[in-house]
Design a protein around this motif. Sequence first.
Motif, mmCIF file in Angstrom:
data_model
loop_
_atom_site.group_PDB
_atom_site.id
_atom_site.type_symbol
_atom_site.label_atom_id
_atom_site.label_comp_id
_atom_site.label_asym_id
_atom_site.label_seq_id
_atom_site.Cartn_x
_atom_site.Cartn_y
_atom_site.Cartn_z
ATOM 1 N N LEU A 111 0.454 -1.349 21.216
ATOM 2 C CA LEU A 111 0.731 -2.763 20.986
ATOM 3 C C LEU A 111 0.639 -3.036 19.485
ATOM 4 C CD1 LEU A 111 -1.524 -4.295 23.791
ATOM 5 C CD2 LEU A 111 0.966 -3.968 23.880
ATOM 6 N N PHE A 112 1.511 -3.895 18.990
ATOM 7 C CA PHE A 112 1.517 -4.226 17.567
ATOM 8 C C PHE A 112 1.295 -5.720 17.358
ATOM 9 C CE2 PHE A 112 3.515 -0.143 17.501
ATOM 10 C CZ PHE A 112 3.209 0.397 16.266
ATOM 11 N N PRO A 113 0.551 -6.078 16.327
ATOM 12 C CA PRO A 113 0.371 -7.507 16.013
ATOM 13 C C PRO A 113 1.659 -8.116 15.471
ATOM 14 C CG PRO A 113 -0.674 -6.129 14.353
ATOM 15 C CD PRO A 113 -0.205 -5.203 15.430
ATOM 16 N N LYS A 114 1.690 -9.441 15.426
ATOM 17 C CA LYS A 114 2.879 -10.139 14.929
ATOM 18 C C LYS A 114 3.094 -9.861 13.448
ATOM 19 C CE LYS A 114 2.085 -13.908 18.215
ATOM 20 N NZ LYS A 114 1.686 -15.336 18.355
ATOM 21 N N GLU A 115 2.004 -9.724 12.709
ATOM 22 C CA GLU A 115 2.089 -9.546 11.261
ATOM 23 C C GLU A 115 1.672 -8.134 10.855
ATOM 24 O OE1 GLU A 115 2.897 -11.549 8.639
ATOM 25 O OE2 GLU A 115 3.491 -13.244 9.876
ATOM 26 N N SER A 116 2.365 -7.597 9.877
ATOM 27 C CA SER A 116 1.970 -6.307 9.308
ATOM 28 C C SER A 116 0.846 -6.511 8.304
ATOM 29 C CB SER A 116 3.165 -5.654 8.608
ATOM 30 O OG SER A 116 3.619 -6.469 7.535
ATOM 31 N N LEU A 117 0.170 -5.429 7.960
ATOM 32 C CA LEU A 117 -0.846 -5.511 6.906
ATOM 33 C C LEU A 117 -0.190 -5.833 5.570
ATOM 34 C CD1 LEU A 117 -3.097 -2.418 7.710
ATOM 35 C CD2 LEU A 117 -3.749 -4.822 7.890
ATOM 36 N N PHE A 118 0.929 -5.181 5.296
ATOM 37 C CA PHE A 118 1.667 -5.396 4.050
ATOM 38 C C PHE A 118 3.022 -4.706 4.164
ATOM 39 C CE2 PHE A 118 -1.170 -1.747 3.666
ATOM 40 C CZ PHE A 118 -0.271 -0.730 3.383
ATOM 41 N N LYS A 119 3.861 -4.937 3.175
ATOM 42 C CA LYS A 119 5.164 -4.274 3.092
ATOM 43 C C LYS A 119 5.214 -3.470 1.798
ATOM 44 C CE LYS A 119 7.532 -8.090 5.454
ATOM 45 N NZ LYS A 119 8.616 -9.102 5.325
ATOM 46 N N SER A 120 5.845 -2.318 1.882
ATOM 47 C CA SER A 120 5.977 -1.487 0.686
ATOM 48 C C SER A 120 7.302 -0.730 0.747
ATOM 49 C CB SER A 120 4.812 -0.500 0.594
ATOM 50 O OG SER A 120 4.901 0.269 -0.587
ATOM 51 N N ARG A 121 7.934 -0.576 -0.394
ATOM 52 C CA ARG A 121 9.231 0.102 -0.437
ATOM 53 C C ARG A 121 9.098 1.599 -0.632
ATOM 54 N NH1 ARG A 121 11.907 -4.116 -4.669
ATOM 55 N NH2 ARG A 121 9.935 -3.683 -5.661
ATOM 56 N N GLY A 122 10.072 2.301 -0.103
ATOM 57 C CA GLY A 122 10.170 3.724 -0.365
ATOM 58 C C GLY A 122 10.930 3.966 -1.658
#
Length: 262
Positions: free
Chosen positions: A96-107
């Motif tokens: 199960l995943f929460p609605k919000e991510s911890l953060f976003k980061s680019r490759g």
Amino acid sequence: MRTLIFLLFLAILSSTCKAAIPKIMVEDAWPPFAFKKQGKPAGLSVDLVQEAFRLVDERPQLVQVPYPRCLALTAAGKFPACFNSAHSSEMNKDFLFPKESLFKSRGLIVTNLSPLAREKIGKVTDLEGRSVALPTGFPFGPQFDENKKIKKIFTASDYNSLRMLKANRVSFIAIDEFVYYYLLKENPEFRNFSILLLLTEEEIFVHFSKNDEGRLLLKKFEVGLAKLKKSPRYQEILESWIGPMKKEQEQILTSLPEAPPL
């Protein structure tokens, strides 16, 4: 006699309280997100998760293990949660995943090529037929991940990828932006490289077991993370690990050291 009974009651109460503390898993070798520092969990994700839970009066104990074990034990319901992971349809089958991510980061695609040679690489498909080192298990977007013509060399860590680049065993690596920035600060010998391409932005999550404990902890975490993201503390934690950020919350690539001419 009453004293003895009281002491036994306190012992039982203490044992019950300890048993009520949830244990969640965290990987042990992905700096700056989660790694061991002086034998204890440390990192950007560790700070964010602990702060989010603190805001809902929950203080889970972190159990640090290699990432594959983190996945397996959470999927089996042995532990209620694990981090860090990317969200995918494949992962949805087990977690199960929460609605919000911890953060976003680019490759990023990072290279040791000379400026003249770099001009020939302007898009992902230009990497076809070339060898690119990257860490096992981390996605960099469908355009890169699903391109079978790119010769992908999987490594145990981003640090190993950078060492291969430094030794000229490859001319390209795929690496997470936050990881690259952190490893540059920690290892000055890697500062001769240049960012060649930006890949897709990935969201990093805590994922939860599909059992009752996982579902309950997920609800608490969602509330805590929402509170954290609305507070100045969220950006403070990010910047403590990756440096200054723009007002629109985009990462500053221009702050990375430029490679000298080769």
